[in-house]
Design a protein around this motif. Sequence first.
Motif, PDB file in Angstrom:
ATOM      1  N   THR A   1       0.858  -1.164   0.000  1.00 37.50           N
ATOM      2  CA  THR A   1       0.000   0.000   0.000  1.00 37.50           C
ATOM      3  C   THR A   1       0.900   1.222   0.000  1.00 37.50           C
ATOM      4  O   THR A   1       1.657   1.440   0.930  1.00 37.50           O
ATOM      5  N   LEU A   2       0.838   2.014  -1.037  1.00 38.13           N
ATOM      6  CA  LEU A   2       1.654   3.217  -1.130  1.00 38.13           C
ATOM      7  C   LEU A   2       0.865   4.344  -0.494  1.00 38.13           C
ATOM      8  O   LEU A   2      -0.100   4.844  -1.074  1.00 38.13           O
ATOM      9  N   VAL A   3       1.220   4.739   0.697  1.00 41.93           N
ATOM     10  CA  VAL A   3       0.355   5.632   1.458  1.00 41.93           C
ATOM     11  C   VAL A   3       0.531   7.096   1.109  1.00 41.93           C
ATOM     12  O   VAL A   3      -0.438   7.850   1.111  1.00 41.93           O
ATOM     13  N   ALA A   4       1.738   7.544   0.817  1.00 41.83           N
ATOM     14  CA  ALA A   4       1.948   8.970   0.597  1.00 41.83           C
ATOM     15  C   ALA A   4       3.293   9.227  -0.060  1.00 41.83           C
ATOM     16  O   ALA A   4       4.196   8.398  -0.009  1.00 41.83           O
ATOM     17  N   VAL A   5       3.387  10.413  -0.674  1.00 38.63           N
ATOM     18  CA  VAL A   5       4.632  10.844  -1.308  1.00 38.63           C
ATOM     19  C   VAL A   5       4.926  12.272  -0.868  1.00 38.63           C
ATOM     20  O   VAL A   5       4.035  13.120  -0.859  1.00 38.63           O
ATOM     21  N   ALA A   6       6.181  12.536  -0.502  1.00 35.12           N
ATOM     22  CA  ALA A   6       6.669  13.897  -0.276  1.00 35.12           C
ATOM     23  C   ALA A   6       7.651  14.227  -1.385  1.00 35.12           C
ATOM     24  O   ALA A   6       8.596  13.474  -1.626  1.00 35.12           O
ATOM     25  N   PHE A   7       7.407  15.326  -2.086  1.00 29.09           N
ATOM     26  CA  PHE A   7       8.306  15.800  -3.136  1.00 29.09           C
ATOM     27  C   PHE A   7       9.134  16.955  -2.573  1.00 29.09           C
ATOM     28  O   PHE A   7       8.570  17.975  -2.152  1.00 29.09           O
ATOM     29  N   CYS A   8      10.454  16.794  -2.553  1.00 28.45           N
ATOM     30  CA  CYS A   8      11.335  17.817  -1.996  1.00 28.45           C
ATOM     31  C   CYS A   8      12.557  17.999  -2.898  1.00 28.45           C
ATOM     32  O   CYS A   8      12.997  17.050  -3.559  1.00 28.45           O
ATOM     33  N   PRO A   9      13.142  19.191  -2.930  1.00 25.35           N
ATOM     34  CA  PRO A   9      14.393  19.410  -3.659  1.00 25.35           C
ATOM     35  C   PRO A   9      15.585  19.049  -2.775  1.00 25.35           C
ATOM     36  O   PRO A   9      15.415  18.704  -1.600  1.00 25.35           O
ATOM     37  N   HIS A  10      16.787  19.139  -3.334  1.00 23.94           N
ATOM     38  CA  HIS A  10      17.951  18.730  -2.545  1.00 23.94           C
ATOM     39  C   HIS A  10      19.143  19.673  -2.695  1.00 23.94           C
ATOM     40  O   HIS A  10      20.281  19.199  -2.876  1.00 23.94           O
TER      41      HIS A  10
ATOM     42  N   ILE B   1       7.062   7.507   0.058  1.00 20.22           N
ATOM     43  CA  ILE B   1       8.150   7.875  -0.851  1.00 20.22           C
ATOM     44  C   ILE B   1       8.579   9.298  -0.550  1.00 20.22           C
ATOM     45  O   ILE B   1       7.737  10.187  -0.392  1.00 20.22           O
ATOM     46  N   LEU B   2       9.882   9.498  -0.448  1.00 26.24           N
ATOM     47  CA  LEU B   2      10.473  10.834  -0.413  1.00 26.24           C
ATOM     48  C   LEU B   2      11.150  11.015  -1.764  1.00 26.24           C
ATOM     49  O   LEU B   2      12.203  10.433  -2.027  1.00 26.24           O
ATOM     50  N   ALA B   3      10.509  11.771  -2.641  1.00 25.56           N
ATOM     51  CA  ALA B   3      10.993  11.959  -4.018  1.00 25.56           C
ATOM     52  C   ALA B   3      11.824  13.232  -4.079  1.00 25.56           C
ATOM     53  O   ALA B   3      11.300  14.336  -3.973  1.00 25.56           O
ATOM     54  N   MET B   4      13.130  13.069  -4.252  1.00 26.80           N
ATOM     55  CA  MET B   4      14.054  14.187  -4.247  1.00 26.80           C
ATOM     56  C   MET B   4      14.309  14.650  -5.673  1.00 26.80           C
ATOM     57  O   MET B   4      14.849  13.907  -6.496  1.00 26.80           O
ATOM     58  N   GLY B   5      13.883  15.882  -5.992  1.00 28.88           N
ATOM     59  CA  GLY B   5      14.054  16.372  -7.350  1.00 28.88           C
ATOM     60  C   GLY B   5      14.117  17.882  -7.406  1.00 28.88           C
ATOM     61  O   GLY B   5      13.294  18.566  -6.799  1.00 28.88           O
ATOM     62  N   GLU B   6      15.080  18.410  -8.143  1.00 25.19           N
ATOM     63  CA  GLU B   6      15.265  19.852  -8.294  1.00 25.19           C
ATOM     64  C   GLU B   6      14.502  20.380  -9.500  1.00 25.19           C
ATOM     65  O   GLU B   6      14.487  19.749 -10.563  1.00 25.19           O
ATOM     66  N   GLY B   7      13.910  21.551  -9.350  1.00 30.97           N
ATOM     67  CA  GLY B   7      13.400  22.288 -10.490  1.00 30.97           C
ATOM     68  C   GLY B   7      14.546  22.929 -11.252  1.00 30.97           C
ATOM     69  O   GLY B   7      15.723  22.676 -10.983  1.00 30.97           O
ATOM     70  N   SER B   8      14.209  23.777 -12.204  1.00 33.82           N
ATOM     71  CA  SER B   8      15.236  24.329 -13.070  1.00 33.82           C
ATOM     72  C   SER B   8      16.166  25.296 -12.340  1.00 33.82           C
ATOM     73  O   SER B   8      15.739  26.058 -11.475  1.00 33.82           O
ATOM     74  N   ALA B   9      17.439  25.258 -12.720  1.00 28.79           N
ATOM     75  CA  ALA B   9      18.434  26.201 -12.207  1.00 28.79           C
ATOM     76  C   ALA B   9      18.661  27.357 -13.173  1.00 28.79           C
ATOM     77  O   ALA B   9      19.624  28.099 -13.040  1.00 28.79           O
ATOM     78  N   ARG B  10      17.762  27.507 -14.158  1.00 39.45           N
ATOM     79  CA  ARG B  10      17.969  28.563 -15.153  1.00 39.45           C
ATOM     80  C   ARG B  10      16.713  29.433 -15.302  1.00 39.45           C
ATOM     81  O   ARG B  10      16.344  29.835 -16.395  1.00 39.45           O
TER      82      ARG B  10
ATOM     83  N   LEU C   1       5.134  24.627  -2.003  1.00 39.89           N
ATOM     84  CA  LEU C   1       6.075  25.685  -2.365  1.00 39.89           C
ATOM     85  C   LEU C   1       6.362  25.600  -3.853  1.00 39.89           C
ATOM     86  O   LEU C   1       6.641  24.530  -4.378  1.00 39.89           O
ATOM     87  N   ASP C   2       6.272  26.738  -4.520  1.00 42.31           N
ATOM     88  CA  ASP C   2       6.518  26.802  -5.957  1.00 42.31           C
ATOM     89  C   ASP C   2       7.398  28.012  -6.230  1.00 42.31           C
ATOM     90  O   ASP C   2       7.042  29.137  -5.921  1.00 42.31           O
ATOM     91  N   GLY C   3       8.526  27.757  -6.847  1.00 47.18           N
ATOM     92  CA  GLY C   3       9.448  28.845  -7.108  1.00 47.18           C
ATOM     93  C   GLY C   3      10.322  28.998  -5.888  1.00 47.18           C
ATOM     94  O   GLY C   3       9.886  28.911  -4.761  1.00 47.18           O
ATOM     95  N   GLY C   4      11.575  29.138  -6.103  1.00 47.67           N
ATOM     96  CA  GLY C   4      12.337  28.984  -4.915  1.00 47.67           C
ATOM     97  C   GLY C   4      13.399  29.992  -4.685  1.00 47.67           C
ATOM     98  O   GLY C   4      13.500  30.985  -5.363  1.00 47.67           O
ATOM     99  N   PRO C   5      14.132  29.742  -3.646  1.00 49.11           N
ATOM    100  CA  PRO C   5      15.172  30.651  -3.242  1.00 49.11           C
ATOM    101  C   PRO C   5      16.276  30.764  -4.279  1.00 49.11           C
ATOM    102  O   PRO C   5      16.617  29.798  -4.939  1.00 49.11           O
ATOM    103  N   ARG C   6      16.778  31.970  -4.392  1.00 51.08           N
ATOM    104  CA  ARG C   6      17.963  32.254  -5.203  1.00 51.08           C
ATOM    105  C   ARG C   6      17.772  31.835  -6.647  1.00 51.08           C
ATOM    106  O   ARG C   6      16.874  32.313  -7.323  1.00 51.08           O
ATOM    107  N   ASP C   7      18.592  30.890  -7.155  1.00 49.52           N
ATOM    108  CA  ASP C   7      18.625  30.690  -8.602  1.00 49.52           C
ATOM    109  C   ASP C   7      17.931  29.427  -9.067  1.00 49.52           C
ATOM    110  O   ASP C   7      18.105  29.000 -10.182  1.00 49.52           O
TER     111      ASP C   7
ATOM    112  N   GLY D   1      14.347  26.716  -9.159  1.00 46.08           N
ATOM    113  CA  GLY D   1      12.910  26.581  -8.979  1.00 46.08           C
ATOM    114  C   GLY D   1      12.605  25.398  -8.097  1.00 46.08           C
ATOM    115  O   GLY D   1      12.389  24.289  -8.578  1.00 46.08           O
ATOM    116  N   HIS D   2      12.589  25.618  -6.792  1.00 45.29           N
ATOM    117  CA  HIS D   2      12.346  24.522  -5.859  1.00 45.29           C
ATOM    118  C   HIS D   2      10.856  24.282  -5.712  1.00 45.29           C
ATOM    119  O   HIS D   2      10.090  25.210  -5.469  1.00 45.29           O
ATOM    120  N   LEU D   3      10.455  23.016  -5.827  1.00 45.20           N
ATOM    121  CA  LEU D   3       9.059  22.613  -5.744  1.00 45.20           C
ATOM    122  C   LEU D   3       8.894  21.629  -4.599  1.00 45.20           C
ATOM    123  O   LEU D   3       9.648  20.657  -4.489  1.00 45.20           O
TER     124      LEU D   3
END
Length: 245
Positions: free
Chosen positions: A8-17, A138-147, A216-222, A224-226
């Motif tokens: 049973t897949l109960v939940a997912v957290a999407f975080c940048p790293h 699941i803790l899904a670690m993924g960065e948005g764009s750096a540009r 959170l959408d759009g992130g600190p500095r350079d 796009g952290h989601l």
Amino acid sequence: MSSHPSPTLVAVAFCPHPPRLVTGLEGAGATQDDRLRIACGEALQTVLGLRPDVVLVVGDGPAGVRYGAGDAGDLERWGGSGQQPFAGRVRPGGRSLPLAHTVGAWLLDRAGHDGTRLGVAPGDLAEALADLPGPVGILAMGEGSARRTREAPDAPDTAATDVDVRVAAALGDGDPAALARLDPTGGQGPLAAGTTTWLAVGRALSGRSVTARLLLDGGPRDAGHLVADWLVAEVPDGVPGWLQR
């Protein structure tokens, strides 16, 4: 096809790293980083509040490697000191963690999670899920764009905003199919390091009912952290969705 019971897949957290997410590392401590830590903590509490038997940390790394107790990330590589264990204590001869799994382990420690953890690369997510017999987070670690901005390390790229907008919409809408349609190479131009992770999660959950929050959408500095969390409907009896290929 796996002979193991369907989890049973109960939940997912999407975080940048970003490395600076870890307090004590070089450049950490800005107000924007505090907002990011709070959002990641909230997403993780959604996952941990449902008491999964295992938390799967999925992020960029070598295929075919599973990280567990005794493995650790070297914090000196990112301006810190010492090592961040993936689970338990650092073991001599343990594997070296990629950045995504190092930051993921730190986030789990910060959230107070002392249960079972397993770290995998995106391409190994489906197999890992099929091998687990009980409730899984699941803790899904993924960065948005750096540009996305003029302060980015390379010239701003209009495609960067397009990638982040599409991913943010999919995360906020709880739309695994939209994540599953991402181009696995499409993030290279905008420097979106999370594409393969988001794609893997989308494929694993395609056809499933999801209750979602974009925290959170759009992130600190350079970059796009989601940050988002998903509550996923229970896996029905029979063949798991991620094995229906």
